[in-house]
Each structure stands twice: as structure tokens, then as C-alpha cells.
Design an enzyme around this catalytic site. Structure first.
Site, PDB file in Angstrom:
ATOM      1  N   ASP A  78      -8.954   3.520  -2.020  1.00  0.00           N
ATOM      2  CA  ASP A  78      -9.947   3.971  -1.041  1.00  0.00           C
ATOM      3  C   ASP A  78     -11.222   4.472  -1.688  1.00  0.00           C
ATOM      4  O   ASP A  78     -11.413   5.676  -1.883  1.00  0.00           O
ATOM      5  CB  ASP A  78      -9.339   5.064  -0.163  1.00  0.00           C
ATOM      6  N   GLU A 130       2.507   4.936  -4.063  1.00  0.00           N
ATOM      7  CA  GLU A 130       2.469   5.869  -5.225  1.00  0.00           C
ATOM      8  C   GLU A 130       3.808   6.582  -5.406  1.00  0.00           C
ATOM      9  O   GLU A 130       4.134   6.867  -6.555  1.00  0.00           O
ATOM     10  CB  GLU A 130       1.333   6.877  -5.035  1.00  0.00           C
ATOM     11  N   ASP A 170       0.842  -1.197   0.000  1.00  0.00           N
ATOM     12  CA  ASP A 170       0.000   0.000   0.000  1.00  0.00           C
ATOM     13  C   ASP A 170       0.881   1.253   0.000  1.00  0.00           C
ATOM     14  O   ASP A 170       2.102   1.168   0.185  1.00  0.00           O
ATOM     15  CB  ASP A 170      -0.888  -0.039   1.250  1.00  0.00           C
TER      16      ASP A 170
HETATM   17  C1  GLC Z   1      -4.747   3.318   2.876  1.00  0.00           C
HETATM   18  C2  GLC Z   1      -5.226   2.086   2.138  1.00  0.00           C
HETATM   19  C3  GLC Z   1      -6.251   1.361   2.966  1.00  0.00           C
HETATM   20  C4  GLC Z   1      -5.641   1.015   4.313  1.00  0.00           C
HETATM   21  C5  GLC Z   1      -5.129   2.253   5.009  1.00  0.00           C
HETATM   22  C6  GLC Z   1      -4.370   1.928   6.287  1.00  0.00           C
HETATM   23  O1  GLC Z   1      -5.770   4.229   3.009  1.00  0.00           O
HETATM   24  O2  GLC Z   1      -5.726   2.410   0.879  1.00  0.00           O
HETATM   25  O3  GLC Z   1      -6.692   0.212   2.309  1.00  0.00           O
HETATM   26  O4  GLC Z   1      -6.595   0.378   5.112  1.00  0.00           O
HETATM   27  O5  GLC Z   1      -4.252   2.957   4.159  1.00  0.00           O
HETATM   28  O6  GLC Z   1      -3.299   1.106   6.040  1.00  0.00           O
END
Ligand code: GLC
Length: 750
Positions: A465, A394, A391
Site C-alpha cells: 500500500d 504477513e 494479500d
Molecule cells: C490491502 C492490499 C490492497 C488491497 C486491500 C483490499 O490493503 O494491500 O492492495 O486492495 O487490502 O483487499
């Protein structure tokens, strides 16, 4: 072949042209990694002026103008794609005062497209639709909108507006479909790039980037499928997944302790709802330090994963790239010692802020760093972790964006952030995949949020998200379909919605709409209502169970589609237009999809609706729930109470199915059921319906776990079923290499 001083063209095949400027020759592609075959032959046919001339492959003809513009025809003389050389439409500009006024009221003003170092401009003919471009918001048809490729973490509600020109992923590939032809263009450029698909003017579309060179592929073919196959022949295809990764997965930011995770697992079994994985979001770590665990909340992850394994459930953990800046934290120390992190322009290690506070960023452009990172994943697999969810890659940063000039040293090949930003997530996924493949031996399960063209070789993706909004449920369909047409078949959305609170009705419709998604995961944010399937009472739990069971029932079909995808690049979830390209009604169908070529799903995505219009393309369709045979090429109204997701099977199809299971254990699957959906009844005999027809189906089977299939350890069956004959099922083996065959193969007529 050098065409003029600016442009070279190579025929990758007779239908795929690589069009690039001189500078691009030195650029290394992050997407086309296997190297380019140059199998086609391009010949100069006539000369026309100094720089012009006609060039041709067996399938295409390129007519160069003396000003360097090029028009591409097929060999029947049909113009496929013409360069636009007319006047550009100039948008009305605002004064700085007007802009300030707009900003004060909170409007976002975009004026950044002027920074392109090149732009390529092609004619629109008026009758086309445009697909692809990855995970962009909005509708299936991208025409009329403009987009930016700059991997962005933006959790605001995503809709089809200007704010969301950039999303998490950069897949600079699109498909243009016209009445008389179809083609694709892939701009292999990692800088911030722009795709104006007829927003500036209805006369043309253009694409360009802020750096690098024009370096793109023109892909011709007869069908959308040909274009996708062509594109994935360049950028690669998703390898076969471990079979369990197709199963239902439960997540939440964050399950706070080992006890809570076990409780969740037990509830799945208590409610009899199939589940294959639970995800640990960031809070399992010690102060968000990657590759560590919180010793209080998760004192023994190995024990936890063993306990879950006994229930048939796997543990997946999140790993972000932002590495906590903390002396004494071994990952940080090791990275500093070896110079593994990206640097500021003054040579110091670049830092920003992410979940752990001050953080540094591994330089994934370096193979050494990728190998190091891949090796670190061993710390997780040793504890029984079976998948890694990447995650914030980017990369996301909380203290302003990374400046353009942050340096990625890349084993001596220095690049700036502005060049590699869009491949950061791609390279992180590659590091994770390679690491897992090397030391775990099973097919790596990696999920990534950010990616670039070609990431499909390493990772499944999710759309980031979203929110618990009906608009986002609606959008999830075109978003997944466009990802699929962009070569990214293994994809899913956060079921139920991530941000804000889901409702019982929304959760039901979301699980229905996703019931064939290759990534089948319910996930929600920290501050939201709980949204596991049982949180809203028995009716909602029953609907979740029904669709999760349906997903498991058709698992062999999904797995067969994964196999087909490795050969063709065709996605698992497909827009109707992929199979009914001549039917214009399908071109902008945003709320239905096909699963392979045999199943059509028309989920209810409107709040409060208990019926919907369904478009069925030509042919006969079998209503999955009622068995009714319906002749297509028309709209029907289907009543769909809360527990009904309208599903139609193309008459004449065989669908392979498994019996009920709580989790996927390929070694325990002994029975394969072949459901045959004939077109018509031949009458009744002795009170029993008799059906006509016969059908054929190819089915792939392997151990669903490792790479033994690469050495031929798989079975490829051909089933032929004749409904009118007694014992009408014939089983043939096209390839026989996997020893554990089914004990029972049964055909049933539906
Ligand atoms: C980001 C991710 C989400 C995750 C959060 C905490 O917002 O897109 O899926 O739960 O971070 O790690």
C-alpha cells in the site's frame, strides 16, 4: 568444516562461504530449498592459537582470530570484510518519563533491538554503499539506516524513517560495494531480525536475530551482478512467466460487479489502450470467504471470464489467508476437521480478525495444508481465473498481532509464530504456485505481498500500500531496484498510488516511470478517486496509451530479460551501478534505472517539472525520442513535457520489438522488428542517412504459456546486423525447438 566450537564454514563454491553455528545444522532452510552444493574446497593453511588459523578456498582466505572473529580476504591479500571487535557505540537512552512524554505527543519509540540472541558485527571502511534488503523504503543506498525484518502490514505513508524499518517483505540479503571490492551477505534466519547498516556507528554495521542461530552466507565476486548470481544460485530464480502477465493490468479495490468489470474492459478497447488483466479485489467474495464468490454481484464468474477472454483480457482474483470462522463454510469446516489451522498455545484453533471478521489461519508450514490450499485454487481456475493475488499474508491481523507463541504444527515439526512469521507469505505463495502448476499446467501467475528470500521461485511481488504521493513515486524506483538486487525481479508498485487520491499529473508520471516494470498494474483503494487511464480526460488517456503501448512494443526485450534472469538471476530493472560499477556517480542514483543493459530510463518524478537532469554513464546514448547521439559520463538537462519520459538507448544496441497489440497473444505474433541504434552516421547518400556499425542480439522465443520449454520447445536466435550492408541481417539459430516461428523478421535503423 568445523572451525571452532561455535562456528563451521563450508565452501559452497570457492566464492560462497556458508558460515553457521552448530545449532543451525538442524534448522531447515525455507530459502535454500534445492539443497546446498558444496563444490568449493576449504583448506586449513596454518594454525594460529587454539581457535584461530587461516583457511582458504581458491578465491578467498579466512583469517580466524583466537576470539572467534573472522576476517575475509581475497587471494590477492585484499581485505574484503573484517569483523568489528572494538567497543560498540551506546546510544543515549531516555528515562521512562521522557519516553512517556514522547509517546504522548505521538512519537514512536523503538527499543526492541536489544532482544537479539546473536549479533554479527562487521567493519565499515567509510567508502562503501549498501544495497538490497528487499522492499525497504528510502534510497538505493541503505548505509546509515537501520531496518527490521518482520513482515508488516502498515498502510501509513512510507518514507525513509524509523517507522518503516519493517515492511511487508523480509529479504535478509545485502550487497556491500566499495571502491575496491564488492560482496554480499545473506542471513538465512526467519526470526525477527535487525540490520543496522551503520546507524549505530559509522565504524561498523551489524545484523542479528531474536531467535535461531547465526547462519549466513558470504558471497564474493568481481561485480554486483556476480553477487546477485551467487545469491540466486542459493535461493533460486524466478521461472519464466506467462507472457501475458507482463502486460498492463487494471485493478481497484474493488470492482463491485460483473457489469462494472465488463464496462472497464470495454473502455480499454474503446480508448484503444492495451490491457491484459483485470483484478478482482476482496469484494467479489461472499462475505470475504476465500474461494467463494458473491452470488449477486458475481453470479457467474466463468461467464465473466469468458466474456473478458473474448476481449483478450484475463481475470485475476485476490485470495487472503484469513479464513472466515463460520460453521457450514466448507473451507473452514474442512480445515477444522483436518487440523489445518494454526493453534493457540492451549491447543485451540487460533483466531484473530481480518476482512471476514473472526478468522483462522492455515498452517502453511505443513505440506498437507499447502497441498490442500493448492487444490482449492482449482475452484478458481475452473472458473477461468488466470492469476492469484495473495494479500494480507504477513499475516495481517486487525485484532492485535499474532502472539509469538501461536503454534504451527507443520506435519509434526512444531514451530512458533515468532519463527515462521516471516515465511508465512512465502509458504502461501509456494502453496498457490504448486497447486496451480499441478492442475492448471500453465506457468502459475501468483502475486504476493509478504515474502522471504526465495519467494522469487513462486511469485511476483508488489510493494503493497503505497500512496498517491510524489514521494512514493520517487521511492518506487530505489524500492524496485533494491528488490531486483535482492533476487526479486518480478515486481511492481501500484501505479498511480494506492492510498489517497492521484492527480492527472501524478498518474502520467507514474505510468511513465513504470513503463518497463515486469508487474505493470494500476491499483487504488476503495475510497479514492477512480484512476483508470481515461478518468482524467483525453490528454491523460493519451499519455497512458503512449507508455502502455511502449511497454508492449518492447515486450520481446522484457521477455528476453526474463529468460536471461532464469540463467543469471539478474533483475530486469537495474540500478545504473550494476553496469557502471566503476563510475561512482552511479552509486547513489535514485531516480534513473536501466532496463537490462541497453535502455536507460530517467523518469520525471518531481511535481511540476518539465525538465530534469539526467546522468548518462560512459559511452554514446541515443535519445529515444529525438534520435540525438549524446556522449555520456556527464549530466545533461533534458526537457520533458508531461508526455515525455526521458529514455536513452545505449548506442550499438539492437532492441527487439513487436507491432501494436491490444493484448498479448503469443500465438498471433508473427513479426519481430529489430531496432538497431548505431553510434554514428556514416554520411548521406542519395538523400538517405547511412549508418555505420554492426551489432548482435540473442533472442528467446517459446509459446509463452506452459512448461514445454523445459522439454526444449523454444528457439534461441542470434541476430547479427550490419548497417552498411544491403540485406545486412543474419539470422542464426542457437536452439531450434519451438515450431511456431516468426513469419517476418525485419531490421530497422533508428
Ligand atoms: C490491502 C492490499 C490492497 C488491497 C486491500 C483490499 O490493503 O494491500 O492492495 O486492495 O487490502 O483487499
Amino acid at each position: 568444516m568445523e572451525i571452532n566450537k561455535n562456528i563451521s564454514i563450508d565452501a559452497v563454491t570457492d566464492k560462497i562461504l556458508h558460515i553457521y553455528s552448530k545449532g543451525a545444522v538442524q534448522a531447515e532452510s525455507f530459502a535454500v530449498e534445492a539443497g546446498l552444493p558444496v563444490e568449493g574446497t576449504l583448506q586449513k593453511i596454518t594454525a594460529e592459537g587454539e581457535d584461530g588459523g587461516i583457511y582458504a578456498t581458491k578465491s578467498l582466505e579466512i583469517r580466524m582470530h583466537s576470539d572467534g572473529a573472522m576476517d575475509i580476504y581475497d587471494r590477492d591479500g585484499r581485505l574484503l570484510c573484517a569483523e568489528y571487535t572494538g567497543e560498540r557505540a551506546v546510544q543515549q537512552d531516555l528515562t521512562e518519563e521522557e519516553r512517556e512524554q514522547m509517546r504522548q505527543e505521538g512519537h514512536a519509540i523503538y527499543d526492541d533491538v536489544g532482544n537479539c540472541s546473536f549479533q554479527v558485527c562487521k567493519c565499515l571502511t567509510g567508502d562503501e554503499v549498501i544495497y538490497g534488503l528487499g522492499d525497504k523504503t528510502g534510497f538505493l543506498n541503505k548505509k546509515g539506516y537501520d531496518y527490521m525484518m518482520w513482515n508488516s502490514d502498515n498502510p501509513d505513508p512510507q518514507v525513509e524513517n524509523q517507522t518503516f524499518r519493517a515492511m511487508y517483505k523480509s529479504i535478509p540479503f545485502f550487497i556491500v560495494l566499495r571502491e575496491e571490492c564488492v560482496y554480499g551477505i545473506f542471513l538465512d534466519n526467519t526470526y525477527r531480525s535487525y540490520f543496522d547498516m551503520g546507524f549505530e556507528s559509522g565504524e561498523y554495521y551489524w545484523f542479528g536475530a531474536e531467535g535461531g542461530w547465526p547462519d549466513y552466507y558470504f558471497i564474493a565476486g568481481d561485480t554486483i551482478a556476480d553477487i546477485i548470481t551467487g545469491y540466486t544460485s542459493l535461493t533460486g530464480r524466478a521461472p519464466l512467466p506467462q507472457m501475458w502477465t507482463l502486460g498492463y493490468q487494471q485493478s481497484r479495490w474493488s470492482y463491485g460487479s460483473a457489469e462494472e468489470v465488463l464496462e472497464i474492459a470495454k473502455n480499454f478497447r474503446k480508448y484503444g489502450i492495451p490491457c491484459d488483466a483485470i483484478h478482482l479485489d476482496i469484494d467479489y467474495m461472499d462475505h470475504f470467504k476465500v474461494f467463494t464468490a458473491d452470488s449477486k454481484a458475481f453470479p457467474d464468474i466463468k461467464k465473466l471470464s469468458d466474456e473478458l477472454a473474448a476481449m483478450g483480457i484475463k481475470l485475476v482474483t485476490i485470495i487472503d489467508p484469513g479464513t472466515k470462522l463460520e460453521k457450514g463454510y466448507d473451507v473452514y469446516d474442512e480445515g477444522i476437521r483436518n487440523g489445518y489451522f494454526a493453534k493457540d498455545k492451549d491447543g485451540s484453533v487460533y483466531q484473530n480478525v481480518v476482512w471476514p471478521g473472526d478468522a483462522v489461519f492455515p498452517d502453511f508450514t505443513s505440506k498437507k495444508v499447502r497441498d490442500w490450499w493448492g487444490g482449492l485454487t482449482k475452484r478458481l481456475t475452473e472458473k477461468g481465473i488466470r492469476g492469484i493475488w495473495n494479500d494480507m499474508n504477513e499475516p495481517a491481523s486487525f485484532d492485535g498481532p499474532l502472539p509469538d507463541d501461536v503454534v504451527f504444527g507443520g506435519d509434526g515439526k512444531k514451530r512458533f509464530h515468532k519463527e515462521v512469521h516471516n515465511v508465512y507469505g512465502h509458504l502461501m505463495a509456494k502453496a498457490t504456485y504448486d497447486g496451480l502448476r499441478e492442475h492448471d499446467g500453465r506457468r502459475p501467475f501468483v502475486i504476493t505481498r509478504a515474502c522471504y528470500s526465495g519467494s522469487q521461485k513462486y511469485s511476483t511481488v508488489w510493494t503493497g500500500d503505497n500512496q498517491s504521493l510524489w514521494a512514493h513515486l520517487q521511492m518506487s524506483i530505489p524500492q524496485l531496484l533494491n528488490l531486483g538486487m535482492s533476487g526479486m525481479p518480478m515486481a511492481g508498485t501500484d501505479i498511480g498510488g494506492f492510498g489517497s487520491n492521484t492527480t492527472p499529473e501524478l498518474l502520467c508520471r507514474w505510468i511513465e516511470a513504470s513503463c518497463f516494470a515486469p508487474l505493470f498494474r494500476n491499483h487504488t483503494a476503495k475510497y479514492t478517486k477512480k484512476q483508470e487511464p481515461w478518468q482524467f480526460g483525453e490528454e491523460v488517456a493519451a499519455i497512458n496509451r503512449k507508455y502502455i503501448e511502449l511497454h508492449y512494443k518492447f515486450l520481446p526485450y522484457l521477455y528476453d530479460l526474463c529468460y536471461e534472469q532464469t540463467k543469471t538471476g539478474l533483475p530486469i530493472l537495474r540500478p545504473l551501478v550494476m553496469h557502471y560499477q566503476r563510475d561512482r556517480e552511479t552509486w547513489e542514483c535514485n531516480d534513473e534505472y536501466m532496463v537490462g543493459s541497453k535502455v536507460l530510463a530517467a523518469p520525471v518524478v518531481q511535481q511540476g517539472a518539465a525538465a530534469r537532469m539526467v546522468y548518462l554513464p560512459e559511452g554514446v546514448w541515443v535519445d529515444y525520442w529525438t534520435g540525438e547521439r549524446i556522449t555520456g559520463k556527464r549530466y545533461i538537462v533534458k526537457e520533458a513535457a508531461l508526455d515525455v519520459c526521458p529514455l536513452y538507448i545505449k548506442a550499438g544496441s539492437i532492441l527487439p520489438a513487436y507491432g501494436k497489440m491490444q493484448s498479448i497473444e503469443p500465438e498471433n505474433i508473427d513479426t519481430l522488428i529489430l531496432e538497431y541504434y548505431p553510434e554514428k552516421k556514416a554520411g548521406r547518400a542519395g538523400g538517405v542517412s547511412r549508418w555505420e556499425g554492426s551489432s548482435r542480439y540473442e533472442h528467446y522465443q517459446d509459446n509463452g504459456v506452459d512448461f514445454a520449454y523445459e522439454d526444449g520447445e523454444y528457439n534461441l536466435y542470434v541476430f547479427t546486423f550490419h548497417a552498411m550492408r544491403k540485406n545486412g541481417l543474419q539470422v542464426q539459430m542457437l536452439h531450434e525447438g519451438y515450431g511456431r516461428k516468426y513469419k517476418n523478421i525485419k531490421a530497422v535503423v533508428r
